[in-house]
Each structure stands twice: as C-alpha cells, then as structure tokens.
Enzyme design. Structure first.
Site, PDB file in Angstrom:
ATOM      1  CG  HIS A 216      -1.895   1.079   1.303  1.00  0.00           C
ATOM      2  ND1 HIS A 216      -2.876   1.282   0.356  1.00  0.00           N
ATOM      3  CD2 HIS A 216      -2.052   2.057   2.234  1.00  0.00           C
ATOM      4  CE1 HIS A 216      -3.600   2.338   0.701  1.00  0.00           C
ATOM      5  NE2 HIS A 216      -3.119   2.838   1.821  1.00  0.00           N
TER       6      HIS A 216
ATOM      7  CD  GLN B   1       7.535   0.640  -2.327  1.00  0.00           C
ATOM      8  OE1 GLN B   1       8.078   1.151  -1.378  1.00  0.00           O
ATOM      9  NE2 GLN B   1       7.948   0.859  -3.536  1.00  0.00           N
TER      10      GLN B   1
ATOM     11  CG  HIS C 224      -0.703   5.867  -0.790  1.00  0.00           C
ATOM     12  ND1 HIS C 224      -1.560   6.929  -0.956  1.00  0.00           N
ATOM     13  CD2 HIS C 224      -1.430   4.864  -0.247  1.00  0.00           C
ATOM     14  CE1 HIS C 224      -2.762   6.583  -0.525  1.00  0.00           C
ATOM     15  NE2 HIS C 224      -2.709   5.338  -0.099  1.00  0.00           N
TER      16      HIS C 224
END
Length: 100
Positions: free
Chosen positions: A77, A79, A81
């Site tokens: 998650h 990575q 973003h």
C-alpha cells in the site's frame, strides 16, 4: 506497532501529502497561477524525497538483515501511494512546462 510499520505508515502519509500538493498545483495551473503551481510542485518533490528516504532506509535494513523482508499488505500500500504521488507530480510538472 513496530518501528518499521511506523515508518511505512509515515511513508503513506507523506506520499498522500505529496500527491495532494501536486493536484493543488494542477488547480493553480488551471487558474493560470503558474508561480504558485511551481511552488506547490517544489513542495511535492520535497515530500517525495522524504518518502524516498524512508523507503531507502527500509530497503537497506532489509538487505542488512535488520528487518524482516516479508512483504506485507501495508508495505504494498505504501509503495502504491509513493509511486502514484511521483507519477502525479511528474505529469503535472510536465503540464506546467507546457503552459509556460
């Protein structure tokens, strides 16, 4: 929460702030406020650098055997973003250059 998890959460928050700055820059560009758009992109780039440093630290610790290298949903998650904030910033920065 373990220290690396706190760093991952911090990476998510910083990346989200970076993306928000980039899209705020896009709004300024739409309003023809290029100077403010450039300021916001600069702020976004600085935030991405902060997230990058957290990411690099986490990877370095994993490579040195200091952290568990298990990939978690939280890291995936983070990575996601981080990558989307970079992409948004890069594209909006290119749009600013086109408008100039």
């Amino acid at each position: 929460m373990k220290m690396e998890e706190m760093d991952i959460v911090k990476m998510i928050a910083i990346s989200g702030d970076s993306k928000a700055k980039a899209f705020e820059a896009l709004k300024c560009l739409k309003d023809k406020d290029i100077a403010r758009a450039k300021e916001l992109i600069k702020e976004s780039r600085q935030l991405d650098l902060e997230a990058h440093n957290l990411q690099t630290n986490l990877i370095s610790k994993a490579l040195m055997g200091e952290e568990d290298t298990k990939v978690t949903l939280l890291m995936v998650h983070a990575q996601d973003h981080y990558m989307t904030s970079q992409l948004a910033r890069d594209l909006i920065e290119a749009m600013i250059a086109i408008y100039e």
